[in-house]
Structure formats: structure tokens, C-alpha cells
Design a protein around this motif. Structure first.
Motif, PDB file in Angstrom:
ATOM      1  N   LEU A 185       0.861  -1.190   0.000  1.00 41.02           N
ATOM      2  CA  LEU A 185       0.000   0.000   0.000  1.00 41.02           C
ATOM      3  C   LEU A 185       0.897   1.240   0.000  1.00 41.02           C
ATOM      4  CD1 LEU A 185      -2.621  -1.218   2.633  1.00 41.02           C
ATOM      5  CD2 LEU A 185      -3.084  -0.812   0.203  1.00 41.02           C
ATOM      6  N   PRO A 186       1.565   1.502  -1.119  1.00 40.09           N
ATOM      7  CA  PRO A 186       2.548   2.595  -1.149  1.00 40.09           C
ATOM      8  C   PRO A 186       1.940   3.973  -0.953  1.00 40.09           C
ATOM      9  CG  PRO A 186       2.120   1.758  -3.359  1.00 40.09           C
ATOM     10  CD  PRO A 186       1.443   0.822  -2.420  1.00 40.09           C
ATOM     11  N   GLN A 187       0.639   4.112  -1.150  1.00 37.08           N
ATOM     12  CA  GLN A 187      -0.012   5.411  -0.993  1.00 37.08           C
ATOM     13  C   GLN A 187      -0.282   5.763   0.456  1.00 37.08           C
ATOM     14  OE1 GLN A 187      -1.379   2.614  -1.932  1.00 37.08           O
ATOM     15  NE2 GLN A 187      -3.532   2.442  -1.333  1.00 37.08           N
ATOM     16  N   LEU A 188      -0.064   4.824   1.380  1.00 38.99           N
ATOM     17  CA  LEU A 188      -0.344   5.060   2.790  1.00 38.99           C
ATOM     18  C   LEU A 188       0.942   5.228   3.585  1.00 38.99           C
ATOM     19  CD1 LEU A 188      -3.224   2.473   3.413  1.00 38.99           C
ATOM     20  CD2 LEU A 188      -3.412   4.904   2.843  1.00 38.99           C
ATOM     21  N   THR A 189       0.851   5.939   4.696  1.00 41.25           N
ATOM     22  CA  THR A 189       1.978   6.137   5.592  1.00 41.25           C
ATOM     23  C   THR A 189       1.804   5.254   6.823  1.00 41.25           C
ATOM     24  OG1 THR A 189       2.242   8.438   4.869  1.00 41.25           O
ATOM     25  CG2 THR A 189       3.256   7.815   6.965  1.00 41.25           C
ATOM     26  N   LEU A 251      -8.620  -1.382   3.658  1.00 42.80           N
ATOM     27  CA  LEU A 251      -7.511  -0.536   3.233  1.00 42.80           C
ATOM     28  C   LEU A 251      -7.132  -0.770   1.770  1.00 42.80           C
ATOM     29  CD1 LEU A 251      -5.167  -0.743   6.352  1.00 42.80           C
ATOM     30  CD2 LEU A 251      -6.577   1.187   5.645  1.00 42.80           C
ATOM     31  N   GLY A 252      -7.687  -1.832   1.180  1.00 40.36           N
ATOM     32  CA  GLY A 252      -7.378  -2.144  -0.213  1.00 40.36           C
ATOM     33  C   GLY A 252      -6.326  -3.210  -0.376  1.00 40.36           C
ATOM     34  N   ALA A 253      -5.999  -3.923   0.704  1.00 40.01           N
ATOM     35  CA  ALA A 253      -5.001  -4.993   0.653  1.00 40.01           C
ATOM     36  C   ALA A 253      -5.512  -6.200   1.430  1.00 40.01           C
ATOM     37  CB  ALA A 253      -3.664  -4.520   1.218  1.00 40.01           C
ATOM     38  N   PRO A 254      -6.505  -6.906   0.895  1.00 39.86           N
ATOM     39  CA  PRO A 254      -6.990  -8.097   1.607  1.00 39.86           C
ATOM     40  C   PRO A 254      -5.863  -9.093   1.818  1.00 39.86           C
ATOM     41  CG  PRO A 254      -7.794  -8.047  -0.663  1.00 39.86           C
ATOM     42  CD  PRO A 254      -7.181  -6.711  -0.402  1.00 39.86           C
ATOM     43  N   ILE A 255      -5.913  -9.802   2.936  1.00 42.25           N
ATOM     44  CA  ILE A 255      -4.887 -10.791   3.253  1.00 42.25           C
ATOM     45  C   ILE A 255      -4.910 -11.895   2.200  1.00 42.25           C
ATOM     46  CG2 ILE A 255      -4.124 -12.473   4.976  1.00 42.25           C
ATOM     47  CD1 ILE A 255      -5.364 -10.623   7.105  1.00 42.25           C
ATOM     48  N   MET A 256      -3.749 -12.307   1.797  1.00 44.16           N
ATOM     49  CA  MET A 256      -3.642 -13.310   0.727  1.00 44.16           C
ATOM     50  C   MET A 256      -4.394 -14.589   1.094  1.00 44.16           C
ATOM     51  SD  MET A 256       0.381 -12.884  -0.398  1.00 44.16           S
ATOM     52  CE  MET A 256       0.279 -14.356  -1.431  1.00 44.16           C
ATOM     53  N   ASN A 257      -5.093 -15.143   0.106  1.00 49.53           N
ATOM     54  CA  ASN A 257      -5.849 -16.391   0.213  1.00 49.53           C
ATOM     55  C   ASN A 257      -7.054 -16.285   1.130  1.00 49.53           C
ATOM     56  OD1 ASN A 257      -3.877 -17.547  -1.462  1.00 49.53           O
ATOM     57  ND2 ASN A 257      -2.691 -18.293   0.278  1.00 49.53           N
ATOM     58  N   ASP A 258      -7.572 -15.063   1.338  1.00 50.53           N
ATOM     59  CA  ASP A 258      -8.778 -14.885   2.148  1.00 50.53           C
ATOM     60  C   ASP A 258      -9.997 -15.173   1.290  1.00 50.53           C
ATOM     61  OD1 ASP A 258     -10.799 -14.133   3.892  1.00 50.53           O
ATOM     62  OD2 ASP A 258      -9.666 -12.437   4.687  1.00 50.53           O
ATOM     63  N   ALA A 259     -10.759 -16.208   1.676  1.00 50.23           N
ATOM     64  CA  ALA A 259     -11.938 -16.609   0.913  1.00 50.23           C
ATOM     65  C   ALA A 259     -13.191 -15.844   1.308  1.00 50.23           C
ATOM     66  CB  ALA A 259     -12.183 -18.109   1.090  1.00 50.23           C
ATOM     67  N   PHE A 260     -13.097 -14.969   2.333  1.00 49.36           N
ATOM     68  CA  PHE A 260     -14.272 -14.234   2.814  1.00 49.36           C
ATOM     69  C   PHE A 260     -14.240 -12.755   2.451  1.00 49.36           C
ATOM     70  CE2 PHE A 260     -15.292 -17.176   6.683  1.00 49.36           C
ATOM     71  CZ  PHE A 260     -15.546 -18.209   5.797  1.00 49.36           C
ATOM     72  N   TYR A 261     -13.044 -12.165   2.360  1.00 46.59           N
ATOM     73  CA  TYR A 261     -12.933 -10.719   2.175  1.00 46.59           C
ATOM     74  C   TYR A 261     -11.957 -10.404   1.054  1.00 46.59           C
ATOM     75  CZ  TYR A 261     -15.014 -10.973   6.799  1.00 46.59           C
ATOM     76  OH  TYR A 261     -15.838 -11.279   7.865  1.00 46.59           O
ATOM     77  N   PRO A 262     -12.252  -9.410   0.198  1.00 44.16           N
ATOM     78  CA  PRO A 262     -13.398  -8.485   0.308  1.00 44.16           C
ATOM     79  C   PRO A 262     -14.734  -9.084  -0.130  1.00 44.16           C
ATOM     80  CG  PRO A 262     -12.135  -7.987  -1.644  1.00 44.16           C
ATOM     81  CD  PRO A 262     -11.362  -9.041  -0.911  1.00 44.16           C
ATOM     82  N   GLU A 263     -14.689 -10.217  -0.871  1.00 42.33           N
ATOM     83  CA  GLU A 263     -15.918 -10.882  -1.293  1.00 42.33           C
ATOM     84  C   GLU A 263     -15.850 -12.345  -0.895  1.00 42.33           C
ATOM     85  OE1 GLU A 263     -18.474  -9.354  -2.548  1.00 42.33           O
ATOM     86  OE2 GLU A 263     -17.492  -7.400  -2.782  1.00 42.33           O
TER      87      GLU A 263
END
Length: 302
Positions: A185-189, A251-263
Motif C-alpha cells: 500500500l505505497p499510498q499510505l503512511t 484498506l485495499g489490501a486483503p490478506i492473501m488467500n482470504d476466501a471471505f474478504y473483500p468478497e
């Protein structure tokens, strides 16, 4: 469905193969025999199965008296029995015991392993495995991890001191650190604090963020790049269901291999080669009995 007895309950059946008996309250007596009631209440368990359990003396009342097919049921009665599964998918990962004393058992849980029996899991759960491995009949988890999440989890096996440790989690006096792999997320601090109001979503097993007074808070920081992903350090200051998964997706970075989020993805079998990249790295607290600082760290990596 019936409920499994907790570690403090006085029950008329012993723990069997690490599994505590379940019970069913009869708030409104159906005025019929035990067999007729059980086969109608548990539609997926056939009459022959209940007859076999009764013949083995594994269906009893609160006094431990065996129930037969024609036993009369009454209002306020509690029926005790063992929950059984005909086929249970093995979870091909092992838990590791990190620490044990006279009060606590601290464990490194693998991905995919449920904490406690429920649904399609019974013997393939962390609690049942540990009871069989340690012989600690009073073992009870003090907090929970999602089935998909790996890492450090704390159990109590001493009833007299359990409340003291449980109060640490209730008072948020426990320092939890998680790690997760997700897109950069390079746009965030960083570090940053994410606060939101989380409520039950749709479908029922998901959570969602809505407008309103925040009831969840996480501190999120970066650790280091790992290939095309970033390794994050996550510190939840509250304990909402799926909190870290929801916050990272927001934040726009769902955790890898998450089957619930964002969808929520279509339901399918477990992909053991691609676990959710979320790890409960460490838990720390001041021991309520000794005052000493405790810290337990997972040996696993993402």
C-alpha cells in the motif's frame, strides 16, 4: 442442536477420546418417547444410530440414568449423549505445545484446524487433539483463533485460576501481535491506526464495516517486502470477529488467500496448499498470579 458441556459442568458421562458429551435441554416436553423425539429433533441421525447409542448406555438423563426408546421425557429435562460423525476429513497439520505449567497450556495452532468441535469437525479440532495428547480433562481455550488462522493460542487447565487469566482478555490487558501477507500500500503512511464500526454482514459468517461510532481498532505497520507482497505487523486493540481481515480488506489490501474478504468466494473444499496468510505471531501479558511478564511466540512462518 445440542451443546457441548464446558469444563466446569458436572456431567453424567465421561470425556471419551477427548470429546466431552453434549446435552439438550427440553424446555417444552414433546410428550413422546425418547427415540421418537431424538430422531425428529436430529433429522440427520437415523433411528438405528440412536438405538445403538442407547444400547451402549450413551444416552442418559442428568442423573446418569440410561434412556431407552420408550423413556418418558418431561419439561426441563436434560438429555446427555456423545456427538458422533461418520466421516471426518483429516487436517494434515500438527499443533505444537509451546509452554505448560500448572495453570496454562500455550499452543502453536496450524492453519485449517478448528479450535473446538462444531459442524463437520469433532476429533479434528485443537481442543480434542490436545485433550488426547495431554490428558488434561479441564482444558479450556481462554480466547479463540479463526479456523483459517495459525499461531499462538492460550488454554487454561486449572479451574481455580481460569478466571484470573480470562479477565486479562476481557480487560484487553493482553498484547497480541499478528503478521499477514498482502499487497503493498505505497499510498499510505505507516504505522497507521484503522478504526471502524463492524457489524454482522450478509451472509451471516461475514462481518462488514458501517457508518457509526467505531467499535474496532487495529494498528498496522509494514515489516518488509516479500516478493510482490508486503509482510505486515497487525496489532488489534479490540477483538471483533474477523477484525484484521476486514480492516486489511478495507484498506485495499486483503490478506492473501482470504476466501471471505473483500468478497465471499464460492464454497469449496480446503486448499491445504494455500492457507490464509495470517499468523498470530505472539501473545504477551503480565501474569495475574506472579506478576511476571509472559510472552509466547509462534515458531511458524508465512
Amino acid at each position: 442442536m445440542g451443546r457441548q458441556a464446558d469444563a466446569n459442568a458436572v456431567v453424567p458421562l465421561p470425556v471419551r477420546d477427548g470429546v466431552a458429551p453434549s446435552y439438550l435441554w427440553l424446555d417444552d416436553s414433546p410428550l413422546e418417547g425418547a427415540l421418537a423425539f431424538l430422531t425428529s429433533h436430529f433429522a440427520d441421525v437415523g433411528e438405528a444410530v440412536w438405538r445403538d447409542r442407547m444400547a451402549r448406555g450413551e444416552v442418559v438423563d442428568a442423573s446418569g440414568d440410561m434412556l431407552g426408546a420408550d423413556s418418558v421425557l418431561r419439561r426441563g429435562m436434560r438429555i446427555w449423549y456423545y456427538r458422533e460423525l461418520e466421516a471426518e476429513t483429516p487436517i494434515p497439520f500438527e499443533e505444537q505445545i509451546l509452554f505448560r505449567d500448572d495453570h496454562l497450556l500455550v499452543v502453536d495452532k496450524p492453519h485449517f484446524l478448528p479450535m473446538t468441535p462444531g459442524g463437520r469437525f469433532l476429533h479434528e479440532t485443537l481442543l480434542v487433539r490436545l485433550k488426547n495428547k495431554t490428558g488434561l480433562a479441564q482444558l479450556t481455550p481462554i480466547h479463540r483463533l479463526d479456523r483459517e488462522t495459525a499461531g499462538v493460542v492460550v488454554f487454561s487447565h486449572q479451574e481455580a485460576t481460569r478466571g484470573a487469566y480470562q479477565s486479562l482478555f476481557q480487560k484487553r490487558s493482553v498484547r497480541k501481535v499478528y503478521e499477514a501477507l498482502a499487497a503493498p500500500l505505497p499510498q499510505l503512511t505507516f504505522p497507521l491506526v484503522h478504526r471502524s464500526r463492524m457489524v454482522e454482514g450478509n451472509p451471516f459468517f461475514r462481518m462488514q464495516e458501517v457508518d457509526g461510532e467505531p467499535n474496532s481498532e487495529s494498528v498496522i505497520d509494514v515489516i518488509e517486502p516479500q516478493g510482490d507482497a508486503m509482510l505486515y505487523r497487525l496489532q488489534p486493540h479490540t477483538g471483533r470477529k474477523h477484525q484484521l481481515r476486514v480492516h486489511m480488506a478495507a484498506l485495499g489490501a486483503p490478506i492473501m488467500n482470504d476466501a471471505f474478504y473483500p468478497e465471499a468466494l464460492p464454497c469449496k473444499g480446503d486448499d491445504f496448499a494455500n492457507p490464509l496468510k495470517l499468523l498470530a505471531r505472539s501473545i504477551g501479558f503480565d501474569d495475574p498470579l506472579t506478576g511476571l511478564a509472559r510472552r509466547f511466540e509462534s515458531r511458524r512462518t508465512l
